[in-house]
Design a protein around this motif. Sequence first.
Motif, PDB file in Angstrom:
ATOM      1  N   ARG A 183      26.645  43.566  35.259  1.00  0.00           N
ATOM      2  CA  ARG A 183      27.957  43.125  35.857  1.00  0.00           C
ATOM      3  C   ARG A 183      27.375  41.640  36.595  1.00  0.00           C
ATOM      4  O   ARG A 183      27.970  40.458  36.615  1.00  0.00           O
ATOM      5  N   ALA A 216      36.066  44.471  28.952  1.00  0.00           N
ATOM      6  CA  ALA A 216      36.875  44.717  30.027  1.00  0.00           C
ATOM      7  C   ALA A 216      36.622  44.099  31.265  1.00  0.00           C
ATOM      8  O   ALA A 216      37.324  43.439  32.186  1.00  0.00           O
ATOM      9  N   ASP A 217      35.289  44.525  31.792  1.00  0.00           N
ATOM     10  CA  ASP A 217      34.531  43.969  32.935  1.00  0.00           C
ATOM     11  C   ASP A 217      34.879  42.426  32.929  1.00  0.00           C
ATOM     12  O   ASP A 217      35.087  41.892  34.067  1.00  0.00           O
ATOM     13  N   ARG A 220      38.370  41.156  33.624  1.00  0.00           N
ATOM     14  CA  ARG A 220      38.597  41.244  35.147  1.00  0.00           C
ATOM     15  C   ARG A 220      38.033  40.144  35.822  1.00  0.00           C
ATOM     16  O   ARG A 220      38.412  39.623  36.916  1.00  0.00           O
ATOM     17  N   ARG A 223      39.734  36.760  35.565  1.00  0.00           N
ATOM     18  CA  ARG A 223      40.840  36.586  36.226  1.00  0.00           C
ATOM     19  C   ARG A 223      40.994  36.385  37.881  1.00  0.00           C
ATOM     20  O   ARG A 223      41.314  35.781  38.307  1.00  0.00           O
ATOM     21  N   ALA A 224      39.790  37.251  38.359  1.00  0.00           N
ATOM     22  CA  ALA A 224      39.356  37.066  39.716  1.00  0.00           C
ATOM     23  C   ALA A 224      38.708  35.654  39.939  1.00  0.00           C
ATOM     24  O   ALA A 224      38.815  35.395  41.141  1.00  0.00           O
ATOM     25  N   ALA A 253      44.600  43.487  29.505  1.00  0.00           N
ATOM     26  CA  ALA A 253      43.601  42.621  30.369  1.00  0.00           C
ATOM     27  C   ALA A 253      43.148  41.587  29.789  1.00  0.00           C
ATOM     28  O   ALA A 253      42.722  40.470  30.407  1.00  0.00           O
ATOM     29  N   SER A 257      43.619  37.506  30.474  1.00  0.00           N
ATOM     30  CA  SER A 257      42.482  36.525  30.945  1.00  0.00           C
ATOM     31  C   SER A 257      42.131  35.427  30.196  1.00  0.00           C
ATOM     32  O   SER A 257      41.357  34.458  30.436  1.00  0.00           O
TER      33      SER A 257
END
Length: 420
Positions: A183, A216-217, A220, A223-224, A253, A257
């Motif tokens: 990440r 998937a990470d 997210r 989008r953040a 998701a 994005s």
Amino acid sequence: MTETTTLTGATLPDGRVRNVVLRHGTVSHISPVGIPDPRQAAIDLTGYLLLPAPAEPHLHLDRALSWEPVGSDAGGRDGAVRSWRAAPTRYDVGDLRRRARAALQVLSANGVTSVRTHVDFGVGAPLRVIEILRELREDLQRVLDLQIVAVASPGLSDRAALEAFAAGAALLGGRPHSSPDPRGETRRLLRLADRAEVDLDLHLDDQPDHRVLAVADLARLLRASGFGRQVTASHCASLGTLRPPALAKVVEAIAASRLAVVGLPSAPLTDARTGRGAHGLAPCGGPTPLRALLEAGVPLTAGGDHLRDALHTMGRGDPLEVASLLVTAGQLSVDQAYAAVSTDARRIMGLPDAGPEPGAVADLLAVRASSLAEAVLAAPSDRIVLRRGRVVSRTAMGKAAGHTRATIGRQRTRVPAGAR
């Protein structure tokens, strides 16, 4: 070739037979079949299907055509990687230039007019590789577009990573799963791409494991963060291991994005000894992920990944082969499959629309077939490739036309002098 060229008697994807008039590198108009103006150049396409030229969105040119000299370890995917890393001449300048040029000539002869290549650099992979491919891009610019993705090794300093763009790279890539902190590495790559003002194309989940869902990470994080440039995720093998409810949530998701996905149906995901993927799971690439992504509106394309190297020894560099795999393994329609390797690929790569439509760029593939289904099924050898309205390759079984001849299997191909 004159500024205006008429392609006579071409079969369009909808089955109509028409003349297609090209002017200044674009499609000017389409007219009923008739006698072309004798003052203008004409190419007889009677018996040929005229299509948008394919684009290759994911290739590893630095490794292309290296299988015979390098070989392949018997240890499946990991063994193939070991074979490549152990090759004493894997980044020899002369050998790399020769192999990359030959690979691009194969792709051009098969109809490709735009290529995106991923190039490792950093630990054990010199920046000079990107410079060589930049030189090749300039040399072959009349034949095809070449986009270079600099795949930064985890642990490479930010300063060293940014040097890739001065060397000729146009996009940033990476393999976050290879980092001790996947990440954190993804966040770093997003920050670097933003700083360099380039798009991002990442290898994600290239060995299927439902416990690891980097795509998937990434969705997210996008989008953040509000990252505003194009981001593409290649492989995404773990999607094929999810049950329908979990898959639906991840696909939702991804769609939210605006992440684009590159499927690689011929990617070497299975272990040669067990026939199963990493962690003992069944290989991905099944029909559900591809259809689910398309139905959710996710921008989807597909590529060849490797071309006759230790990881994929039998690659042909043929988008019609990739489209066929999308139909048989991915259960896409023939139209969806060909779009994935042509018009959809071009859009994800940031290229203008091409094809036999007025106003479109005249990047075209004429293949001897009566329908798209026949073309994808049989992958005929007889092909004429146009790049911005100019013929760059003619290929036929047992005969050839042009100036520079390359031999591809039993198929003889000539690439015009501009490709040399």
